[in-house]
Motif scaffolding. Sequence first.
Motif, PDB file in Angstrom:
ATOM      1  N   ALA A  34       0.815  -1.214   0.000  1.00  0.00           N
ATOM      2  CA  ALA A  34       0.000   0.000   0.000  1.00  0.00           C
ATOM      3  C   ALA A  34       0.851   1.267   0.000  1.00  0.00           C
ATOM      4  O   ALA A  34       0.470   2.266  -0.606  1.00  0.00           O
ATOM      5  CB  ALA A  34      -0.940   0.004   1.195  1.00  0.00           C
ATOM      6  N   ILE A  35       1.978   1.245   0.652  1.00  0.00           N
ATOM      7  CA  ILE A  35       2.852   2.422   0.698  1.00  0.00           C
ATOM      8  C   ILE A  35       3.275   2.816  -0.711  1.00  0.00           C
ATOM      9  O   ILE A  35       3.132   3.968  -1.126  1.00  0.00           O
ATOM     10  CB  ILE A  35       4.104   2.160   1.574  1.00  0.00           C
ATOM     11  N   THR A  36       3.790   1.858  -1.449  1.00  0.00           N
ATOM     12  CA  THR A  36       4.251   2.108  -2.817  1.00  0.00           C
ATOM     13  C   THR A  36       3.096   2.519  -3.719  1.00  0.00           C
ATOM     14  O   THR A  36       3.205   3.483  -4.487  1.00  0.00           O
ATOM     15  CB  THR A  36       4.931   0.844  -3.392  1.00  0.00           C
ATOM     16  N   VAL A  37       1.981   1.808  -3.645  1.00  0.00           N
ATOM     17  CA  VAL A  37       0.827   2.092  -4.494  1.00  0.00           C
ATOM     18  C   VAL A  37       0.313   3.509  -4.237  1.00  0.00           C
ATOM     19  O   VAL A  37       0.117   4.297  -5.171  1.00  0.00           O
ATOM     20  CB  VAL A  37      -0.291   1.046  -4.271  1.00  0.00           C
ATOM     21  N   ILE A  38       0.095   3.851  -2.987  1.00  0.00           N
ATOM     22  CA  ILE A  38      -0.465   5.158  -2.652  1.00  0.00           C
ATOM     23  C   ILE A  38       0.488   6.284  -3.036  1.00  0.00           C
ATOM     24  O   ILE A  38       0.070   7.283  -3.634  1.00  0.00           O
ATOM     25  CB  ILE A  38      -0.849   5.221  -1.166  1.00  0.00           C
ATOM     26  N   LYS A  39       1.755   6.148  -2.735  1.00  0.00           N
ATOM     27  CA  LYS A  39       2.719   7.198  -3.094  1.00  0.00           C
ATOM     28  C   LYS A  39       2.764   7.399  -4.608  1.00  0.00           C
ATOM     29  O   LYS A  39       2.845   8.530  -5.093  1.00  0.00           O
ATOM     30  CB  LYS A  39       4.111   6.866  -2.545  1.00  0.00           C
TER      31      LYS A  39
END
Length: 145
Positions: A34-39
Motif C-alpha cells: 500500500a505504501i508504494t501504491v499510494i505514493k
Amino acid sequence: KVIRRFGEDLEGKSFGIWGLAFKPETNDMREATAITVIKELVKRGASVKAYDPKAILEARDHYLKDTKVEYVKSKYSALNNVDDMILVTEWAEFRNPDFLEMSQRMKVKIIFDGRNQYDPKVMEKYGFEYYQIGVLLDLNREEQV
C-alpha cells in the motif's frame, strides 16, 4: 494495470484503497504494498481515500505522513465518488462485500484486485470492470495484458 487502464497522468482521478497493512490482522506496515501504491498514485496526481481495520494510525503517523491521503472509518466510505477501488490487503471483512452498495457509491465501477479475492463472474454480474493480479485476460477486455 492502473497505468495501463488510465494512462501515466492520473490528475483528477480518485482511488479507494482497501487495506494498508502488510498482512491482515495486524497494523504492520513495514514493506507494505500500500505504501508504494499510494505514493505512486498521489505522485501522478490522483486523490486517495484509504481504509484499513488496524493500520490507519500507523500509515498516517509514520509510513505515509508526508503523503496526502484521506483516511476513512469504513470500507464503503473509501468508495464514495471514486473512479475505482484497489484491494491491497486481504482482510476477512473484504472477502464478501456488498457489491451493490459498492457500485452505488463509486463514480465508475472498476476494481483492481491485488489479492484475486473476487470471482470474475460475480464482478461481471454487478457490472464491474475487474482487473486481477497475474491474470492474462481481464474481464470486459479482449486484449492480453
